[in-house]
Design an enzyme around this catalytic site. Structure first.
Site, PDB file in Angstrom:
ATOM      1  CE  LYS A 195      -3.823  -1.834   2.853  1.00 42.20           C
ATOM      2  NZ  LYS A 195      -4.955  -1.726   1.937  1.00 42.20           N
TER       3      LYS A 195
ATOM      4  NE  ARG B  35     -11.069  -9.918  -1.280  1.00 45.45           N
ATOM      5  CZ  ARG B  35     -11.446  -9.011  -2.175  1.00 45.45           C
ATOM      6  NH1 ARG B  35     -11.894  -9.396  -3.365  1.00 45.45           N
ATOM      7  NH2 ARG B  35     -11.407  -7.727  -1.898  1.00 45.45           N
TER       8      ARG B  35
HETATM    9  N1  BES Z   1      -8.041  -3.896   4.809  1.00 45.05           N
HETATM   10  C1  BES Z   1      -8.282  -3.478   3.481  1.00 45.05           C
HETATM   11  C2  BES Z   1      -9.628  -2.765   3.313  1.00 45.05           C
HETATM   12  C3  BES Z   1      -9.761  -1.431   4.009  1.00 45.05           C
HETATM   13  C4  BES Z   1      -9.491  -0.254   3.326  1.00 45.05           C
HETATM   14  C5  BES Z   1     -10.183  -1.361   5.318  1.00 45.05           C
HETATM   15  C6  BES Z   1      -9.618   0.954   3.968  1.00 45.05           C
HETATM   16  C7  BES Z   1     -10.338  -0.146   5.947  1.00 45.05           C
HETATM   17  C8  BES Z   1     -10.049   1.014   5.276  1.00 45.05           C
HETATM   18  C9  BES Z   1      -8.287  -4.681   2.546  1.00 45.05           C
HETATM   19  O1  BES Z   1      -7.445  -5.716   2.921  1.00 45.05           O
HETATM   20  C10 BES Z   1      -7.811  -4.201   1.233  1.00 45.05           C
HETATM   21  O2  BES Z   1      -6.688  -3.805   1.144  1.00 45.05           O
HETATM   22  N2  BES Z   1      -8.699  -4.241   0.249  1.00 45.05           N
HETATM   23  C11 BES Z   1      -8.387  -3.792  -1.067  1.00 45.05           C
HETATM   24  C12 BES Z   1      -8.906  -4.826  -2.048  1.00 45.05           C
HETATM   25  C13 BES Z   1      -8.410  -4.660  -3.436  1.00 45.05           C
HETATM   26  C14 BES Z   1      -6.931  -4.954  -3.520  1.00 45.05           C
HETATM   27  C15 BES Z   1      -9.180  -5.578  -4.322  1.00 45.05           C
HETATM   28  C16 BES Z   1      -9.049  -2.438  -1.274  1.00 45.05           C
HETATM   29  O3  BES Z   1     -10.142  -2.227  -0.764  1.00 45.05           O
HETATM   30  O4  BES Z   1      -8.448  -1.592  -1.917  1.00 45.05           O
HETATM   31 MN    MN Z   2      -5.453  -5.447   2.192  1.00 42.11          MN
END
Ligand code: BES
Ligand code: MN
Ligand code: ZN
Length: 483
Positions: A263, A337
């Protein structure tokens, strides 16, 4: 701070302060406190304007009287107000007391109702929450509100409110702990400690056992970290024959860096909150152990830290989950997931009638619903409806999103494996939920709450402080109590 029920004589009560909760347009002060006090309050209202709007607070000093300070807290109109209005108003009152350094108060409403009593207790406990254990430079003269009395005869409603709010505060504190303090191992230790304190069964599986049990999805997500994954299974069993069996599953990413699909810095910040679902499960188990419903409750957490390293899982990897389905990794940042695949498979093997999972799963859910509402997904219309109904009272907002778009589902069902861990740009919260559905056994009622938004509050609001919210603890506990 103690919160207690009190039902003595209001006309002779001597106390440092009283809080009157009043509806908009019905500001005439409650006569219950006696003629002298209410007369003085009425006089004060001739010079100060107070309409009783929601969020409005007025303090009226009455020096030399039995009750030297009276607060009026607005509720808005009677038609629009509900249990959450009282919860927020109660928190507002406690916050005002702290600001004014008032030690004790009696909270008083126009009418007595168990839901209102419970909400007032919850608001008081939630509103007094702070997370300051890492501030060694304390305020010059530290101050805590020491006692709240709620004018009620309903001790049971009050106790229930206290237990629920304390469980929520417990979850909040765990969420607020950073990744260098809570990792999969220490989260498992916390679960053990909780189980011991509250008389729950607790099983912890380490990374070797996780592999042996075929939970290679959870293991893969955790293998890039120097603190290995843990699988946590807490059980509450009532005395006698249970009416029902339910499993509550929480996403437990103690930190989500994104892994190899790392990230950017701005998005990585606050990712200690990616364990909010798991912390919620611990909070729920704590409340359930105290409230003792006639239901068997399983609390399940797959705990891992998502890190980039030479041992990290990678895009293109194909992994076998506990239920035998193969997952192709498109993006290592869609890790929640993947861990939940095994947790839901494990939960299914327990043959509960209902599985509910809570997960900070997708940013897409926040794009869809805003940051204050959780996405609700379910394979059962009646389960979804029950949760929606309860959430109206708890103030934990839910909104149902669809799982029936078979064309959208195809996006996670292509490629070399049974299922792929992302579904592209559009409908990201839905394709994530559809992915989870692959790991819930046929015949089990299942609901998924995507709490990515409401699990964390960027600012102080109502009974929340900045930080972890403990979202979902009260709604799911109430659900279990209603089974
Ligand atoms: N933990 C994150 C989702 C999240 C984002 C929680 C912001 C709280 C605040 C999750 O693991 C994630 O990174 N999801 C990605 C999925 C994508 C790579 C398909 C997302 O939401 O960008
Ligand atoms: Mn994630
Ligand atoms: Zn995550």
């Amino acid at each position: 701070m103690v919160v207690d029920a009190w039902e003595g004589n209001l006309k002779t009560l001597e106390i440092k302060s009283a809080v009157l909760f009043v509806y908009e347009g019905e500001v005439r002060p409650l006569q219950k406190l006696g003629r002298a006090i209410s007369g003085r309050v009425r006089k004060a209202l001739e010079v100060k304007t107070f309409k009783g709007k929601e969020g409005e607070a007025l303090s009226i000093p009455l020096p030399g009287t039995r009750i030297p300070l009276v607060y009026l807290i607005g509720l808005g109109t009677k038609e629009k107000s509900g249990a959450d209005t009282f919860r927020k108003a109660s928190a507002l009152a406690v916050k005002a007391m702290r600001k004014d350094r008032v030690e004790e108060s009696l909270f008083l409403c126009q009418k007595e109702d168990p839901h209102i009593t419970q909400a007032l207790a919850e608001g008081a406990v939630l509103g007094s929450y702070r997370f300051d254990k890492y501030r060694k430079e304390k305020e010059e003269e530290p101050f805590e509100v020491s006692r709240i009395l709620i004018y009620t005869s309903d001790k049971e409603a009050l106790e229930k409110g206290k237990i629920l709010a304390e469980a929520q505060n417990y979850a909040r504190s765990l969420v607020n702990e950073p990744g260098n303090v809570i990792n999969p191992e220490t989260l498992a230790q916390e679960a053990k400690k909780l189980a011991k304190e509250y008389g729950l069964d607790c099983k912890i599986y380490d990374e070797k056992q996780i592999q042996k049990m075929g939970m290679l999805a959870l293991w893969s997500v955790g293998k890039g970290s120097s603190t290995p994954p843990r699988f946590i299974h807490l059980t509450y069993k009532p005395k006698g024959k249970p009416k029902d069996r339910i499993a509550i599953v929480g996403k437990g990413l103690t930190f989500d860096s994104g892994g190899l699909n790392i990230k950017p810095g701005d998005y990585m910040r606050t990712m200690k909150m990616d364990k909010s679902g798991a912390c919620g499960v611990l909070g729920i188990m704590r409340a359930i152990a105290q409230l003792k419903p006639q239901v068997e409750v399983h609390g399940i957490i797959g705990a891992a830290e998502n890190m980039p390293s030479g041992t990290a899982y990678r895009p293109d990897d194909i992994i076998r989950a506990k239920n035998g389905k193969f997952i192709e990794i498109d993006n290592t940042d869609a890790e929640g997931r993947v861990t939940l695949a095994d947790a839901l498979s494990y939960a299914s093997e327990l043959k509960p009638s209902v599985i509910i999972d809570m997960a900070t799963l997708t940013g897409a859910c926040m794009v869809a619903l805003g940051e204050f509402t959780a996405g609700l997904f379910s394979n059962s219309e009646s389960l979804a409806r029950r949760l929606e109904e309860i959430s109206k009272g708890t103030g934990e907002r839910l909104w149902k999103l669809p799982l029936d778009d078979e064309r959208l589902r195809k996006k996670i069902k292509k490629g070399p494996a049974d299922v792929i861990n992302t579904g592209g740009r559009y409908g990201g919260a839905i394709t994530a939920a559809m992915f989870l559905e692959e790991f819930v056994d046929e015949g089990i009622e299942w609901a998924h709450l995507d709490i990515a938004g409401p699990a964390w509050s960027r600012e102080e609001y109502g009974y929340y402080t900045q930080g972890g919210t403990g979202f979902g603890v009260r709604t799911l506990t109430e659900f279990i109590l209603g089974l």
